[in-house]
Scaffold this motif. Structure first.
Motif, PDB file in Angstrom:
ATOM      1  N   VAL A  17      17.177  45.787  84.177  1.00 45.28           N
ATOM      2  CA  VAL A  17      15.923  45.063  84.437  1.00 45.28           C
ATOM      3  C   VAL A  17      15.809  44.713  85.913  1.00 45.28           C
ATOM      4  O   VAL A  17      14.766  44.934  86.546  1.00 45.28           O
ATOM      5  N   LEU A  18      16.881  44.167  86.474  1.00 42.22           N
ATOM      6  CA  LEU A  18      16.836  43.768  87.882  1.00 42.22           C
ATOM      7  C   LEU A  18      16.742  44.975  88.815  1.00 42.22           C
ATOM      8  O   LEU A  18      16.090  44.898  89.856  1.00 42.22           O
ATOM      9  N   PHE A  19      17.375  46.067  88.451  1.00 39.71           N
ATOM     10  CA  PHE A  19      17.293  47.259  89.295  1.00 39.71           C
ATOM     11  C   PHE A  19      15.872  47.819  89.311  1.00 39.71           C
ATOM     12  O   PHE A  19      15.361  48.210  90.364  1.00 39.71           O
ATOM     13  N   PHE A  30      21.376  47.626  96.311  1.00 43.76           N
ATOM     14  CA  PHE A  30      22.161  47.798  95.091  1.00 43.76           C
ATOM     15  C   PHE A  30      23.226  46.711  94.972  1.00 43.76           C
ATOM     16  O   PHE A  30      23.434  46.155  93.897  1.00 43.76           O
ATOM     17  N   GLY A  31      23.911  46.402  96.047  1.00 44.04           N
ATOM     18  CA  GLY A  31      24.971  45.394  96.041  1.00 44.04           C
ATOM     19  C   GLY A  31      24.455  44.008  95.685  1.00 44.04           C
ATOM     20  O   GLY A  31      25.102  43.265  94.943  1.00 44.04           O
ATOM     21  N   ASN A  32      23.289  43.658  96.214  1.00 41.79           N
ATOM     22  CA  ASN A  32      22.700  42.357  95.890  1.00 41.79           C
ATOM     23  C   ASN A  32      22.288  42.282  94.421  1.00 41.79           C
ATOM     24  O   ASN A  32      22.486  41.258  93.766  1.00 41.79           O
ATOM     25  N   ILE A  33      21.725  43.360  93.914  1.00 40.19           N
ATOM     26  CA  ILE A  33      21.324  43.397  92.505  1.00 40.19           C
ATOM     27  C   ILE A  33      22.559  43.306  91.610  1.00 40.19           C
ATOM     28  O   ILE A  33      22.564  42.588  90.610  1.00 40.19           O
ATOM     29  N   PHE A  34      23.619  44.018  91.981  1.00 38.20           N
ATOM     30  CA  PHE A  34      24.861  43.974  91.210  1.00 38.20           C
ATOM     31  C   PHE A  34      25.435  42.557  91.194  1.00 38.20           C
ATOM     32  O   PHE A  34      25.858  42.060  90.145  1.00 38.20           O
ATOM     33  N   SER A  35      25.453  41.894  92.349  1.00 32.86           N
ATOM     34  CA  SER A  35      25.993  40.527  92.438  1.00 32.86           C
ATOM     35  C   SER A  35      25.180  39.549  91.601  1.00 32.86           C
ATOM     36  O   SER A  35      25.741  38.720  90.860  1.00 32.86           O
ATOM     37  N   PHE A  70      15.614  32.532  86.321  1.00 32.20           N
ATOM     38  CA  PHE A  70      14.741  32.303  87.464  1.00 32.20           C
ATOM     39  C   PHE A  70      15.500  31.640  88.608  1.00 32.20           C
ATOM     40  O   PHE A  70      15.409  32.076  89.765  1.00 32.20           O
ATOM     41  N   LEU A  71      16.247  30.593  88.306  1.00 32.52           N
ATOM     42  CA  LEU A  71      16.985  29.882  89.357  1.00 32.52           C
ATOM     43  C   LEU A  71      18.042  30.759  90.016  1.00 32.52           C
ATOM     44  O   LEU A  71      18.161  30.791  91.251  1.00 32.52           O
ATOM     45  N   VAL A  72      18.808  31.480  89.213  1.00 32.84           N
ATOM     46  CA  VAL A  72      19.870  32.322  89.778  1.00 32.84           C
ATOM     47  C   VAL A  72      19.278  33.443  90.631  1.00 32.84           C
ATOM     48  O   VAL A  72      19.733  33.696  91.753  1.00 32.84           O
ATOM     49  N   ILE A  73      18.271  34.117  90.116  1.00 35.22           N
ATOM     50  CA  ILE A  73      17.669  35.232  90.863  1.00 35.22           C
ATOM     51  C   ILE A  73      17.023  34.724  92.143  1.00 35.22           C
ATOM     52  O   ILE A  73      17.194  35.309  93.221  1.00 35.22           O
ATOM     53  N   ALA A  90      11.270  36.814  91.304  1.00 37.74           N
ATOM     54  CA  ALA A  90      12.183  36.068  90.434  1.00 37.74           C
ATOM     55  C   ALA A  90      11.498  35.685  89.130  1.00 37.74           C
ATOM     56  O   ALA A  90      12.114  35.750  88.057  1.00 37.74           O
ATOM     57  N   LEU A  91      10.242  35.289  89.188  1.00 39.75           N
ATOM     58  CA  LEU A  91       9.495  34.958  87.972  1.00 39.75           C
ATOM     59  C   LEU A  91       9.314  36.175  87.071  1.00 39.75           C
ATOM     60  O   LEU A  91       9.503  36.097  85.848  1.00 39.75           O
TER      61      LEU A  91
END
Length: 149
Positions: A17-19, A30-35, A70-73, A90-91
């Protein structure tokens, strides 16, 4: 073993979903999405699936997961990247993850019910009433004694 399988499924879905949303649409690395996916998966599984879901229902756990996602993203995205605000991404991402969580919680709830031997099934409650002879009033006994019976 069950927890590991649940964590892997949750991580793969969260990462996908995030990717799609953050990587393909908003060009996050990619690294930020993975983290973000890793932190979100661990936090949401511990808080939403292990603490909130067994004590409440699917709706409450999904709302909690939406807020947590939402908060974490948003917070991790703002700290890991620079440039535009990540409020709207994020939303959108949190809403997509909450949609997945609705179905994931049903799977977790089924596993919890199977482990507990289906002791408590929602909507299948069987109430019993107990009755006895002591339900008659004591006045009827007094009336019998006064009438000579």
């Amino acid at each position: 073993m069950r927890h590991l399988r649940n964590l892997v499924v949750k991580f793969i879905a969260t990462f996908a979903v995030l990717f799609i949303i953050l990587g393909m649409i908003y060009d996050m690395s990619f690294g930020n999405i993975f983290s973000i996916s890793l932190v979100l998966t661990l936090a949401a599984y511990l808080i939403g699936d292990m603490l909130i879901l067994p004590r409440t229902n699917n709706t409450m756990a999904t709302v909690a997961d939406f807020g947590l996602a939402f908060l974490v993203i948003w917070l991790m995205g703002e700290n890991l990247t620079y440039g535009d605000s990540l409020l709207m991404p994020a939303l959108i991402s949190a809403a997509a993850i909450a949609l997945f969580e609705t179905f994931f919680h049903k799977s977790i709830a089924n596993q919890i019910n199977q482990n507990n031997g289906n002791q408590q099934q929602s909507g299948n409650l069987r109430y019993q009433t107990e009755a006895s002879e002591e339900l008659t009033s004591s006045n009827s006994n007094n009336n019998r004694n006064e009438n000579g019976q």
